[in-house]
Design an enzyme around this catalytic site. Structure first.
Site, PDB file in Angstrom:
ATOM      1  N   CYS A  82       7.156  23.362 -47.818  1.00 51.48           N
ATOM      2  CA  CYS A  82       7.263  24.522 -48.695  1.00 51.48           C
ATOM      3  C   CYS A  82       6.094  25.459 -48.405  1.00 51.48           C
ATOM      4  O   CYS A  82       4.969  25.021 -48.173  1.00 51.48           O
ATOM      5  CB  CYS A  82       7.234  24.083 -50.150  1.00 51.48           C
ATOM      6  SG  CYS A  82       7.511  25.438 -51.303  1.00 51.48           S
ATOM      7  N   PHE A 173      10.928  32.294 -54.543  1.00 57.69           N
ATOM      8  CA  PHE A 173      11.220  33.702 -54.828  1.00 57.69           C
ATOM      9  C   PHE A 173      11.238  34.535 -53.547  1.00 57.69           C
ATOM     10  O   PHE A 173      10.737  34.115 -52.503  1.00 57.69           O
ATOM     11  CB  PHE A 173      10.180  34.283 -55.796  1.00 57.69           C
ATOM     12  CG  PHE A 173       8.766  34.298 -55.263  1.00 57.69           C
ATOM     13  CD1 PHE A 173       8.343  35.280 -54.368  1.00 57.69           C
ATOM     14  CD2 PHE A 173       7.849  33.348 -55.660  1.00 57.69           C
ATOM     15  CE1 PHE A 173       7.046  35.297 -53.871  1.00 57.69           C
ATOM     16  CE2 PHE A 173       6.541  33.347 -55.177  1.00 57.69           C
ATOM     17  CZ  PHE A 173       6.149  34.325 -54.284  1.00 57.69           C
ATOM     18  N   GLY A 314       0.541  35.200 -56.715  1.00 59.35           N
ATOM     19  CA  GLY A 314       0.403  35.066 -58.154  1.00 59.35           C
ATOM     20  C   GLY A 314       1.758  34.737 -58.759  1.00 59.35           C
ATOM     21  O   GLY A 314       2.720  34.445 -58.055  1.00 59.35           O
ATOM     22  N   SER A 315       1.852  34.784 -60.075  1.00 56.37           N
ATOM     23  CA  SER A 315       3.114  34.506 -60.746  1.00 56.37           C
ATOM     24  C   SER A 315       3.938  35.785 -60.835  1.00 56.37           C
ATOM     25  O   SER A 315       3.498  36.856 -60.412  1.00 56.37           O
ATOM     26  CB  SER A 315       2.827  33.989 -62.151  1.00 56.37           C
ATOM     27  OG  SER A 315       2.078  34.969 -62.866  1.00 56.37           O
ATOM     28  N   SER A 320      -0.558  39.236 -55.809  1.00 57.08           N
ATOM     29  CA  SER A 320      -0.632  38.212 -54.770  1.00 57.08           C
ATOM     30  C   SER A 320      -1.609  38.704 -53.714  1.00 57.08           C
ATOM     31  O   SER A 320      -1.947  39.893 -53.661  1.00 57.08           O
ATOM     32  CB  SER A 320       0.749  37.976 -54.146  1.00 57.08           C
ATOM     33  OG  SER A 320       1.672  37.486 -55.100  1.00 57.08           O
ATOM     34  N   HIS A 337      -2.870  27.453 -53.085  1.00 59.31           N
ATOM     35  CA  HIS A 337      -1.552  27.957 -52.656  1.00 59.31           C
ATOM     36  C   HIS A 337      -0.953  28.911 -53.674  1.00 59.31           C
ATOM     37  O   HIS A 337       0.161  29.383 -53.503  1.00 59.31           O
ATOM     38  CB  HIS A 337      -0.601  26.792 -52.394  1.00 59.31           C
ATOM     39  CG  HIS A 337       0.100  26.245 -53.609  1.00 59.31           C
ATOM     40  ND1 HIS A 337      -0.554  25.897 -54.756  1.00 59.31           N
ATOM     41  CD2 HIS A 337       1.419  25.967 -53.830  1.00 59.31           C
ATOM     42  CE1 HIS A 337       0.318  25.428 -55.634  1.00 59.31           C
ATOM     43  NE2 HIS A 337       1.519  25.464 -55.099  1.00 59.31           N
ATOM     44  N   ALA A 339      -1.507  30.431 -58.127  1.00 58.49           N
ATOM     45  CA  ALA A 339      -2.286  30.456 -59.359  1.00 58.49           C
ATOM     46  C   ALA A 339      -2.364  29.075 -59.997  1.00 58.49           C
ATOM     47  O   ALA A 339      -3.404  28.690 -60.537  1.00 58.49           O
ATOM     48  CB  ALA A 339      -1.669  31.450 -60.345  1.00 58.49           C
ATOM     49  N   LYS A 407      14.499  35.594 -58.098  1.00 59.90           N
ATOM     50  CA  LYS A 407      14.212  34.191 -58.379  1.00 59.90           C
ATOM     51  C   LYS A 407      15.448  33.348 -58.109  1.00 59.90           C
ATOM     52  O   LYS A 407      16.572  33.801 -58.283  1.00 59.90           O
ATOM     53  CB  LYS A 407      13.801  34.003 -59.849  1.00 59.90           C
ATOM     54  CG  LYS A 407      12.549  34.724 -60.246  1.00 59.90           C
ATOM     55  CD  LYS A 407      11.310  34.189 -59.560  1.00 59.90           C
ATOM     56  CE  LYS A 407      10.954  32.806 -60.017  1.00 59.90           C
ATOM     57  NZ  LYS A 407       9.631  32.357 -59.484  1.00 59.90           N
TER      58      LYS A 407
END
Length: 408
Positions: A82, A173, A314-315, A320, A337, A339, A407
């Site tokens: 991943c 995402f 980031g989320s 990011s 990798h 947050a 997403k």
């Protein structure tokens, strides 16, 4: 590097744990898992813990586990390989359409994503008719897969070819982002999909069986390991390397389809200026550290050798970063990798509402429904605090802010 950049946690009977966590929360569950992993006799030198650390299966996510003569399959995990991919384009913000909804829908149409469990119909996250370009990419993987399935035939009955070039679900995402100069980037996050999951689970079970066979007591059964020279060790090394190759090709295939979809919506022709990186953050490989050849498992961590580019996302709704590694030897040349979660998906859905999700993702063209509340930004650590805690591991090259987010 001065010691002040990290804290040393010394479990009673284990190896030292060096933690780059100044200014970020670390829960007790994560500390307990770190203490358990540090007890394993084959750990080399110390564990390196990234600021996004949080509990995982057996070992914490956000940790770097160097070993000699053994691998812990559950530490590598089941989403083998991943990782992230990002591409900078010649577009700028003003080249994007005023309404970003059609761009999001075009990307969603071009890349199978999510998962549907209806028994009669096709899984929405897999290809029905596999496209020719996907088959061309699968051709480079087919020989290795045949080698694996000769010994482990059950793995043939997995989503493999029909998952190549698909996104998955959870925190995976696809994003359209703008950098500090208003240049447009495309970025995505995915791994080895169904086949990687099956490989991971197969060898986790084999490692547990080895522990039972040899009456080895573990602090956590998910720390079951395969010993170099044992029956399954070399098979696992081959299979995990293959899954990592699959994950890389999966991201490349998706990115090509995303760019084609974008070209169909954005009126202006564009080219890609640079590929920032195509990097894993759940994987194991042989590396040389402190003058010795060791196996390095990065479970939710990214390689950050001196000059090496990486991605720290980031989320949803947060920044990011494209980063350049500083080659910090104490961290085994690694960085975070992302947050890192502060709460479980169940807890996020309990605490937050669709309205919270809508407010937290203002200005981002994305889904704003009950199915994605578990990915709300408040379920994650503050990405700025995470970046500050690892300032001696990486330098920031670009800061990205998403304007479109797809997403799974």
């Amino acid at each position: 590097m001065s010691k002040e950049n990290y804290d040393v946690f010394q479990p009673g009977t284990g190896h030292p744990v060096k933690m780059w966590t100044h200014g970020v929360p670390v829960d007790d569950g994560a500390r307990a898992q770190l203490a358990n992993t540090a007890q394993m006799p084959f750990i080399f030198k110390h564990l390196a813990v990234m600021p996004d650390v949080h509990p995982g299966i057996g070992s914490t996510i956000g940790s770097v586990i160097p070993t000699r003569g053994a691998i812990i399959p559950a530490a590598v995990g089941v989403d083998i390989g991943c990782g992230m991919m990002a591409v900078k384009t010649t577009l700028v913000a003003s080249d994007l359409p005023d309404s970003l909804g059609p761009l999001r829908r075009a990307i969603e149409k071009a890349v199978p994503h999510g998962r549907s469990n209806n028994r009669s119909g096709r899984d929405s996250g897999a290809w029905g008719d596999v496209p020719r370009a996907v088959d061309a990419s699968w051709a480079a993987l087919a020989g290795g897969f045949e080698h694996i399935t000769r010994k482990y035939p059950k793995l043939e009955r997995t989503n493999n070819r029909n998952h190549l070039g698909t996104l998955g679900s959870g925190n995976h995402f696809i994003e359209v982002c703008l950098d500090e100069s208003q240049s447009v980037w495309f970025m995505l996050h995915s791994g080895s999909r169904g086949v990687g999951n099956a490989i991971g689970n197969t060898f986790i079970e084999l490692a547990r069986a080895d522990m039972r066979r040899h009456f080895i007591n573990l602090p956590d059964r998910d720390l079951a390991y395969l010993v170099e020279g044992s029956k399954h060790f070399e098979d696992y090394v081959f299979a995990v390397e293959w899954a990592q190759q699959y994950a890389r090709r999966n991201r490349e295939t998706m990115m090509a389809n995303v760019l084609d979809a974008a070209r169909g919506v954005i009126g202006k022709p564009f080219a890609t200026e640079m590929e920032a990186v195509n990097c894993h953050h759940n994987y194991v490989q042989k590396e040389r550290h402190f003058g010795e050849d060791v196996l390095v498992t990065r479970k939710g961590a990214v390689s950050a050798k001196a000059g090496e580019l990486g991605i720290i996302p980031g989320s949803m709704g947060a920044r990011s970063y494209i980063v350049r590694g500083k080659g910090n030897v104490e961290s085994f040349c690694s960085c975070s990798h992302g947050a890192g979660r502060t709460m479980s998906r169940t807890e996020a859905k309990r605490q937050f509402s669709v309205e919270d999700q809508r407010l937290a993702t203002q200005g981002v063209e994305c889904r704003k429904d009950a199915e994605v509340i578990d990915e709300i930004p408040m379920a994650y650590k503050d990405i700025d605090a995470v970046m500050a805690a690892q300032s001696d591991l990486v330098e920031i090259v670009h800061t990205l802010k998403q304007v479109v987010c797809v997403k799974g």
